[in-house]
Enzyme design. Structure first.
Site, PDB file in Angstrom:
ATOM      1  N   CYS A 180     -32.974 -13.699  -3.105  1.00 40.03           N
ATOM      2  CA  CYS A 180     -32.005 -12.829  -2.460  1.00 40.03           C
ATOM      3  C   CYS A 180     -30.880 -13.662  -1.847  1.00 40.03           C
ATOM      4  O   CYS A 180     -30.346 -14.559  -2.491  1.00 40.03           O
ATOM      5  CB  CYS A 180     -32.723 -11.936  -1.451  1.00 40.03           C
ATOM      6  N   THR A 181     -30.533 -13.406  -0.611  1.00 42.96           N
ATOM      7  CA  THR A 181     -29.448 -14.147   0.030  1.00 42.96           C
ATOM      8  C   THR A 181     -29.875 -15.515   0.529  1.00 42.96           C
ATOM      9  O   THR A 181     -29.051 -16.296   1.000  1.00 42.96           O
ATOM     10  CB  THR A 181     -28.850 -13.337   1.202  1.00 42.96           C
TER      11      THR A 181
END
Length: 190
Positions: A63-64
């Site tokens: 993800c981030t």
């Protein structure tokens, strides 16, 4: 002291940075929203990640979390991915963004958004142990994705739906961009 994640679940660390082993098999950075930007702007977190990442067998994220690895200088010169709304920020920190769910480049393994985390986990098991164990795990968890809609990527969702979703993230994405730009300058990346 407990720290709440983005959805309010309290987490308690089992070790301080100083207590964490020097040499790790896997350095893993998960995603999140506000926490990602906070980590990208935290010199202590970045120094810890850069130090441990320099010796880890695997440097990984989903993800981030890829943005945090990038801000720590751990993706400079590597192919990588991250959650689609912010994956285009990876080159600001020296990474080459590859639009895939899971990207492996040498000892870096990065995954896209939330569901790509399952693909990432299976790929990491295959790399660290063997493909047969990863296949057994996939069967055990009955991982045979069949989403009800073909809408899980910007290309599938189309420009209108993608623009609407991006519009809902303007503040978060602008904060992430500013943090990535600062990290790029700090890392000496044009």
């Amino acid at each position: 002291m407990p720290v709440s994640n983005d959805i309010g679940i309290p987490l308690v660390a089992s070790h301080t940075f100083d207590e964490c082993p020097q040499d790790l098999d896997v350095l893993f950075v998960p995603g999140g929203s506000v926490g990602t930007v906070a980590c990208m702007n935290d010199p202590e977190v970045l120094a810890f990640l850069a130090d441990r990442g320099s010796r880890s067998k695997w440097v990984t994220s989903v993800c981030t979390g890829g943005l945090v690895l990038g801000a720590a200088g751990l993706l400079d010169g590597y192919d990588a991915t991250a959650y689609w709304p912010v994956a285009d920020l990876l080159p600001l920190m020296g990474a080459r963004h590859i639009d895939e769910r899971v990207v492996r480049d040498r000892n870096r393994l990065t995954g896209g958004g939330v569901t790509a985390g399952i693909d990432f986990g299976l790929a990491l098991v295959a790399e660290m142990v063997d493909e047969e164990l990863a296949r057994r795990i996939q069967l055990i968890i009955e991982y045979a994705p069949a989403p009800p809609f073909k809408n899980g990527t910007p290309a599938e969702a189309g420009p209108e739906r993608t623009a609407i979703q991006k519009g809902r993230r303007k503040w978060m994405d602008s904060e992430a961009r500013a943090a990535a730009e600062r990290a790029g300058k700090r890392l000496g990346i044009a």
